[in-house]
Design a protein around this motif. Structure first.
Motif, PDB file in Angstrom:
ATOM      1  N   THR A   1     -12.346   4.902  -7.815  1.00 34.30           N
ATOM      2  CA  THR A   1     -12.384   3.740  -6.914  1.00 34.30           C
ATOM      3  C   THR A   1     -11.191   2.819  -7.145  1.00 34.30           C
ATOM      4  O   THR A   1     -10.539   2.346  -6.196  1.00 34.30           O
ATOM      5  CB  THR A   1     -13.694   2.954  -7.119  1.00 34.30           C
ATOM      6  OG1 THR A   1     -14.799   3.822  -6.869  1.00 34.30           O
ATOM      7  CG2 THR A   1     -13.757   1.759  -6.174  1.00 34.30           C
ATOM      8  N   LEU A   2     -10.918   2.574  -8.438  1.00 40.88           N
ATOM      9  CA  LEU A   2      -9.772   1.706  -8.767  1.00 40.88           C
ATOM     10  C   LEU A   2      -8.462   2.322  -8.292  1.00 40.88           C
ATOM     11  O   LEU A   2      -7.563   1.627  -7.806  1.00 40.88           O
ATOM     12  CB  LEU A   2      -9.722   1.450 -10.277  1.00 40.88           C
ATOM     13  CG  LEU A   2     -10.843   0.555 -10.844  1.00 40.88           C
ATOM     14  CD1 LEU A   2     -10.761   0.496 -12.370  1.00 40.88           C
ATOM     15  CD2 LEU A   2     -10.724  -0.852 -10.271  1.00 40.88           C
ATOM     16  N   LEU A   3      -8.356   3.656  -8.444  1.00 39.78           N
ATOM     17  CA  LEU A   3      -7.130   4.323  -7.993  1.00 39.78           C
ATOM     18  C   LEU A   3      -6.983   4.226  -6.480  1.00 39.78           C
ATOM     19  O   LEU A   3      -5.881   4.038  -5.942  1.00 39.78           O
ATOM     20  CB  LEU A   3      -7.143   5.782  -8.431  1.00 39.78           C
ATOM     21  CG  LEU A   3      -6.954   6.043  -9.941  1.00 39.78           C
ATOM     22  CD1 LEU A   3      -7.168   7.519 -10.263  1.00 39.78           C
ATOM     23  CD2 LEU A   3      -5.554   5.594 -10.369  1.00 39.78           C
ATOM     24  N   VAL A   4      -8.121   4.345  -5.769  1.00 42.79           N
ATOM     25  CA  VAL A   4      -8.081   4.232  -4.306  1.00 42.79           C
ATOM     26  C   VAL A   4      -7.669   2.818  -3.899  1.00 42.79           C
ATOM     27  O   VAL A   4      -6.832   2.623  -3.006  1.00 42.79           O
ATOM     28  CB  VAL A   4      -9.453   4.603  -3.703  1.00 42.79           C
ATOM     29  CG1 VAL A   4      -9.482   4.255  -2.213  1.00 42.79           C
ATOM     30  CG2 VAL A   4      -9.750   6.073  -3.907  1.00 42.79           C
ATOM     31  N   VAL A   5      -8.290   1.821  -4.555  1.00 37.47           N
ATOM     32  CA  VAL A   5      -7.939   0.419  -4.253  1.00 37.47           C
ATOM     33  C   VAL A   5      -6.465   0.164  -4.523  1.00 37.47           C
ATOM     34  O   VAL A   5      -5.762  -0.478  -3.732  1.00 37.47           O
ATOM     35  CB  VAL A   5      -8.824  -0.540  -5.075  1.00 37.47           C
ATOM     36  CG1 VAL A   5      -8.306  -1.977  -4.945  1.00 37.47           C
ATOM     37  CG2 VAL A   5     -10.265  -0.454  -4.622  1.00 37.47           C
TER      38      VAL A   5
ATOM     39  N   ALA B   1      -4.070   2.377  -4.568  1.00 37.71           N
ATOM     40  CA  ALA B   1      -3.255   3.094  -3.590  1.00 37.71           C
ATOM     41  C   ALA B   1      -3.200   2.346  -2.262  1.00 37.71           C
ATOM     42  O   ALA B   1      -2.138   2.238  -1.622  1.00 37.71           O
ATOM     43  CB  ALA B   1      -3.815   4.504  -3.387  1.00 37.71           C
ATOM     44  N   VAL B   2      -4.368   1.823  -1.863  1.00 38.59           N
ATOM     45  CA  VAL B   2      -4.405   1.056  -0.615  1.00 38.59           C
ATOM     46  C   VAL B   2      -3.530  -0.192  -0.729  1.00 38.59           C
ATOM     47  O   VAL B   2      -2.786  -0.536   0.204  1.00 38.59           O
ATOM     48  CB  VAL B   2      -5.866   0.663  -0.266  1.00 38.59           C
ATOM     49  CG1 VAL B   2      -5.881  -0.329   0.894  1.00 38.59           C
ATOM     50  CG2 VAL B   2      -6.673   1.900   0.089  1.00 38.59           C
ATOM     51  N   ARG B   3      -3.637  -0.837  -1.898  1.00 35.50           N
ATOM     52  CA  ARG B   3      -2.844  -2.057  -2.091  1.00 35.50           C
ATOM     53  C   ARG B   3      -1.352  -1.769  -2.092  1.00 35.50           C
ATOM     54  O   ARG B   3      -0.560  -2.504  -1.495  1.00 35.50           O
ATOM     55  CB  ARG B   3      -3.252  -2.733  -3.404  1.00 35.50           C
ATOM     56  CG  ARG B   3      -2.523  -4.034  -3.688  1.00 35.50           C
ATOM     57  CD  ARG B   3      -2.752  -5.026  -2.580  1.00 35.50           C
ATOM     58  NE  ARG B   3      -2.043  -6.282  -2.831  1.00 35.50           N
ATOM     59  CZ  ARG B   3      -1.762  -7.181  -1.911  1.00 35.50           C
ATOM     60  NH1 ARG B   3      -2.127  -6.940  -0.639  1.00 35.50           N
ATOM     61  NH2 ARG B   3      -1.138  -8.288  -2.212  1.00 35.50           N
ATOM     62  N   LEU B   4      -0.976  -0.632  -2.767  1.00 31.18           N
ATOM     63  CA  LEU B   4       0.439  -0.255  -2.784  1.00 31.18           C
ATOM     64  C   LEU B   4       0.925   0.073  -1.376  1.00 31.18           C
ATOM     65  O   LEU B   4       2.058  -0.251  -1.004  1.00 31.18           O
ATOM     66  CB  LEU B   4       0.642   0.963  -3.712  1.00 31.18           C
ATOM     67  CG  LEU B   4       0.553   0.676  -5.218  1.00 31.18           C
ATOM     68  CD1 LEU B   4       0.584   1.986  -6.002  1.00 31.18           C
ATOM     69  CD2 LEU B   4       1.708  -0.233  -5.644  1.00 31.18           C
ATOM     70  N   TRP B   5       0.062   0.732  -0.595  1.00 30.29           N
ATOM     71  CA  TRP B   5       0.430   1.061   0.788  1.00 30.29           C
ATOM     72  C   TRP B   5       0.638  -0.220   1.611  1.00 30.29           C
ATOM     73  O   TRP B   5       1.573  -0.322   2.391  1.00 30.29           O
ATOM     74  CB  TRP B   5      -0.685   1.921   1.399  1.00 30.29           C
ATOM     75  CG  TRP B   5      -0.393   2.294   2.832  1.00 30.29           C
ATOM     76  CD1 TRP B   5       0.471   3.239   3.280  1.00 30.29           C
ATOM     77  CD2 TRP B   5      -0.988   1.700   3.988  1.00 30.29           C
ATOM     78  NE1 TRP B   5       0.480   3.296   4.643  1.00 30.29           N
ATOM     79  CE2 TRP B   5      -0.411   2.351   5.121  1.00 30.29           C
ATOM     80  CE3 TRP B   5      -1.936   0.706   4.182  1.00 30.29           C
ATOM     81  CZ2 TRP B   5      -0.774   2.018   6.418  1.00 30.29           C
ATOM     82  CZ3 TRP B   5      -2.292   0.387   5.479  1.00 30.29           C
ATOM     83  CH2 TRP B   5      -1.716   1.017   6.585  1.00 30.29           C
ATOM     84  N   GLN B   6      -0.238  -1.230   1.400  1.00 31.62           N
ATOM     85  CA  GLN B   6      -0.076  -2.501   2.109  1.00 31.62           C
ATOM     86  C   GLN B   6       1.235  -3.196   1.732  1.00 31.62           C
ATOM     87  O   GLN B   6       1.969  -3.704   2.576  1.00 31.62           O
ATOM     88  CB  GLN B   6      -1.253  -3.432   1.794  1.00 31.62           C
ATOM     89  CG  GLN B   6      -2.546  -3.053   2.490  1.00 31.62           C
ATOM     90  CD  GLN B   6      -3.649  -4.034   2.161  1.00 31.62           C
ATOM     91  OE1 GLN B   6      -3.706  -4.551   1.048  1.00 31.62           O
ATOM     92  NE2 GLN B   6      -4.523  -4.270   3.135  1.00 31.62           N
ATOM     93  N   VAL B   7       1.501  -3.208   0.411  1.00 27.80           N
ATOM     94  CA  VAL B   7       2.685  -3.917  -0.074  1.00 27.80           C
ATOM     95  C   VAL B   7       3.965  -3.214   0.358  1.00 27.80           C
ATOM     96  O   VAL B   7       4.928  -3.845   0.805  1.00 27.80           O
ATOM     97  CB  VAL B   7       2.626  -4.067  -1.609  1.00 27.80           C
ATOM     98  CG1 VAL B   7       3.956  -4.573  -2.155  1.00 27.80           C
ATOM     99  CG2 VAL B   7       1.490  -5.000  -2.010  1.00 27.80           C
ATOM    100  N   GLN B   8       3.992  -1.888   0.201  1.00 24.17           N
ATOM    101  CA  GLN B   8       5.231  -1.165   0.425  1.00 24.17           C
ATOM    102  C   GLN B   8       5.466  -0.764   1.883  1.00 24.17           C
ATOM    103  O   GLN B   8       6.599  -0.660   2.333  1.00 24.17           O
ATOM    104  CB  GLN B   8       5.267   0.093  -0.456  1.00 24.17           C
ATOM    105  CG  GLN B   8       5.319  -0.232  -1.944  1.00 24.17           C
ATOM    106  CD  GLN B   8       5.437   1.030  -2.798  1.00 24.17           C
ATOM    107  OE1 GLN B   8       5.465   2.141  -2.258  1.00 24.17           O
ATOM    108  NE2 GLN B   8       5.499   0.858  -4.110  1.00 24.17           N
TER     109      GLN B   8
END
Length: 681
Positions: free
Chosen positions: A17-21, A23-30
């Motif tokens: 779950t933490l890895l998914v969160v 990854a989602v956050r990195l996708w939003q930022v980048q």
């Protein structure tokens, strides 16, 4: 074992779950907000610093500085940074107080924004602008601040350009002064906010205000790379500021000095004098050669902020309000100097130019006798002699006759009001348009003005007619005021016979400014054209290239023929030698330079007379028009005329070196070298 596996599964789910969160956050930022954060990162690595431009100088007609710049070490504080400190910056200000030798309370007062209940000196500028605390810092004091920056956060000591006035008080009201740019100005003045450096000053009065944009120049820009701690790494981009243009004026600083001294001497010679003005115009062009107002003040008082007491003093009756320019703002009854308009009105009314007119000791206007000066009868006179000897009764009679032709107290539907309309054609009753702010319009009291005044004041007049003036201790005076209030209440809207008589000799409700009178005489003795005087002559770049010349516009024409104009001019040419100013000019070398003019003595209720002398020289081909006015100065020949004589003596070098060699004003702009300095200066 089963419990162990359950716990392990829970940890695995949590990690996934933490890895998914993440990854989602990195996708939003980048991806989603990548461009936004790149921009922000870039912004945090650069700092844009707007570099102020050097303000242009104000020069006289020969290139001599009237206002120039000098470099000075200026200590400023970032008020916003100080207020964010836990103690509001008190510790920093205490250390700064020890260095500058100023009380902490004084420093706090200077950085406090101005507003209701805040005493000066306070900060009138933008809250984002560094506040200058001292513009006279020596090198030792500056080094104490610069070498110990950790003890003085938000404090800077830098070299800045500050205004200097080589002539001291000379022409202070004309030149104006500078003050910090306000937040309101940043919002209102297009282009100013974008180029605002944080230390900009704006013209607040005089030439500094009128030509502010040209004098200010264009700010430069420096983009500095910094690390995350704010330490400068290098300059990324630099745009050099463009210095402001110089303003070349038509003022001759030496003539200005002569006028200032003559006016000061005239003020001292009249014990009751409370104000004065001197105007010198170039009769050929309409340009202003000198403009003085008394009392004056030192414009250096604005540097570094002025105290409340100092500011109030400049505006107080006790100091006779030196901020007010009597030359363009002061409005006074002109006395007999106004007769150039009245004699022209007579000619427009059909009175013969070469006729003969009786000058009795008094003349009945309605049911009241209006007296000549001291009740003296001068017999039968020509209009020429009437001007030279300043007969009043000739003008009373003509003005009253025209008043009756217009219907008197029961005016016709279409009144001609020749005397009032002629005065307007001479430029009275409206601003001259000189390139200075806040010019007064004067007053021409015709029938329309009387009605407007009555509409605005009749309620008060009627109330006073009932209640009287119990606060006035002099009973005779109080009774007079009550009767006057009753008259104004019942028929104040009417132009009375006496109003017309007083108007014809520049008395009563008619008001003019010294500049208006000078402008009218200039038109009379030159070519009959009414011009809008100019002080600014040319705008010159720092490298000496002329950007533009400032024209003197023609705005009207006198309502008389060329023959009539020359007749009046020739009559005035005899006043200083054979007329009312003969005593003031006794012994003056008229063979060297012949002067013409007209005295004026205007009565003011409860005060001494206003002293006037309007003049021109040489009479044959006038180069100068000189007007001097002294409020409460007495008779025109007593105070103003001697001052005008002293001005001409200074200009032409009579018993002293001439302010203008040969008496001829320059017709060419000063020459500039490529480096911007005046060639040969």
């Amino acid at each position: 074992m089963m419990r162990m596996r359950a716990r392990l599964l829970l940890v695995q789910v949590l990690v996934v779950t933490l890895l998914v969160v993440l990854a989602v956050r990195l996708w939003q930022v980048q991806v989603v907000r990548g461009n936004e954060f790149v921009t922000r990162a870039t912004e945090t690595r650069t700092r844009a610093v707007i570099v102020p431009a050097v303000r242009g100088q104000i020069l006289d007609s020969h290139g001599r500085p009237l206002v120039r710049n000098k470099t000075a070490l200026v200590v400023s504080v970032d008020r916003t940074r100080l207020t964010r400190m836990k103690d509001g910056g008190l510790k920093v200000l205490s250390k700064l107080s020890a260095v500058l030798g100023r009380p902490v309370a004084d420093l706090q007062q200077r950085i406090t924004p101005c507003g209701p209940g805040v005493r000066k000196p306070c900060w009138t500028g933008s809250p984002y602008q560094p506040v200058p605390l001292d513009e006279k810092v020596d090198t030792r004091e500056a080094l104490q601040i610069l070498e110990r920056q950790e003890e003085f956060p938000g404090v800077t000591a830098e070299i800045h350009s500050v205004r200097q006035y080589p002539g001291g008080r000379d022409g202070a009201q004309m030149l104006g002064y500078l003050q910090p740019v306000t937040e309101a100005e940043l919002e209102k003045r297009e282009g100013l906010k974008a180029s605002f450096s944080g230390v900009d000053l704006a013209g607040r009065d005089g030439l500094e205000y009128v030509y502010d944009e040209a004098l200010r120049g264009k700010s430069g820009l420096r983009r500095v790379q910094v690390d995350r701690m704010g330490k400068a790494l290098g300059v990324e981009e630099q745009i050099t500021p463009i210095p402001g243009d110089h303003l070349v004026t038509s003022i001759d600083s030496r003539v200005q000095s002569v006028v200032e001294k003559a006016l000061a001497k005239a003020m001292k010679s009249a014990p009751a004098a409370d104000g004065g003005a001197g105007v010198v115009l170039d009769a050929r062009t309409g340009r202003v050669v000198a403009l003085a107002s008394a009392p004056g003040y030192d414009p250096a008082v604005w540097a570094g902020g002025i105290s409340t007491s100092g500011y109030q003093w400049l505006l107080s009756d006790k100091s006779d309000m030196p901020l007010v320019s009597r030359a363009i703002n002061g409005q006074f009854a002109p006395g007999s100097t106004f007769k150039i308009s009245s004699v022209s009105a007579m000619l427009r009314s059909g009175y013969p130019l070469n006729g003969t007119y009786g000058c009795p000791g008094s003349y009945m206007v309605g049911d009241r006798a209006f007296s000549n000066f001291r009740g003296v009868s001068l017999g039968s006179l020509s209009l020429h002699t009437a001007l030279v000897k300043s007969c009043d009764t000739i003008f009373y009679k003509a003005a009253y006759e025209q008043y009756l032709k217009d219907g008197g107290r029961n005016p016709k539907k279409a009144t001609k009001e020749i005397f009032a309309n002629t005065a307007r054609a001479f430029g009275f009753g409206r601003p001259t348009g000189v390139d200075l702010p806040g010019e007064s319009s004067g007053r021409i009291p015709d029938r329309a003005w009387k009605k407007d005044l009555w509409n605005r004041t009749n309620a008060v007049s009627c109330e006073r007619s009932r209640k009287g003036y119990p606060e006035v201790k002099d009973r005779a005076r109080a009774d007079f005021l009550k009767r006057l209030a009753l008259e104004n209440c019942t028929e104040g809207f009417l132009l009375r016979p006496g109003d017309s008589a007083n108007f014809s000799i520049g008395q009563g409700d008619v008001l003019v400014t010294p500049m208006q009178l000078a402008r009218a005489y200039m038109a009379l003795v030159s070519d009959g054209k009414l011009r809008s005087p100019r002080i600014g002559w040319a705008q010159v770049r720092p490298d000496g290239k002329v950007v533009r010349t400032i024209p003197v516009p023609v705005v009207g024409k006198l309502p008389i023929s060329e023959k009539e104009r020359l007749y009046i001019k020739n009559a005035l040419s005899q006043v200083p030698s054979d007329g009312t100013a003969a005593g003031a000019f006794a012994g003056f070398p008229m063979d060297k330079v012949r002067i013409g003019g007209k005295t004026g003595t205007a009565e003011v209720w409860g005060k001494q007379d206003t002293s006037w002398f309007a003049s021109f020289a040489p009479t044959k081909n006038p180069q100068y028009v000189v007007v001097v006015m002294v409020s409460q100065g007495g008779m025109g020949a007593q105070t103003a005329a001697p001052a005008v004589r002293e001005i001409y003596e200074g200009i032409y070098g009579i018993k002293r070196p001439p302010a203008v060699p040969g008496g001829k004003l320059t017709t060419r702009l000063p020459s500039f070298s490529p480096d911007g300095t005046v060639a040969g200066g």
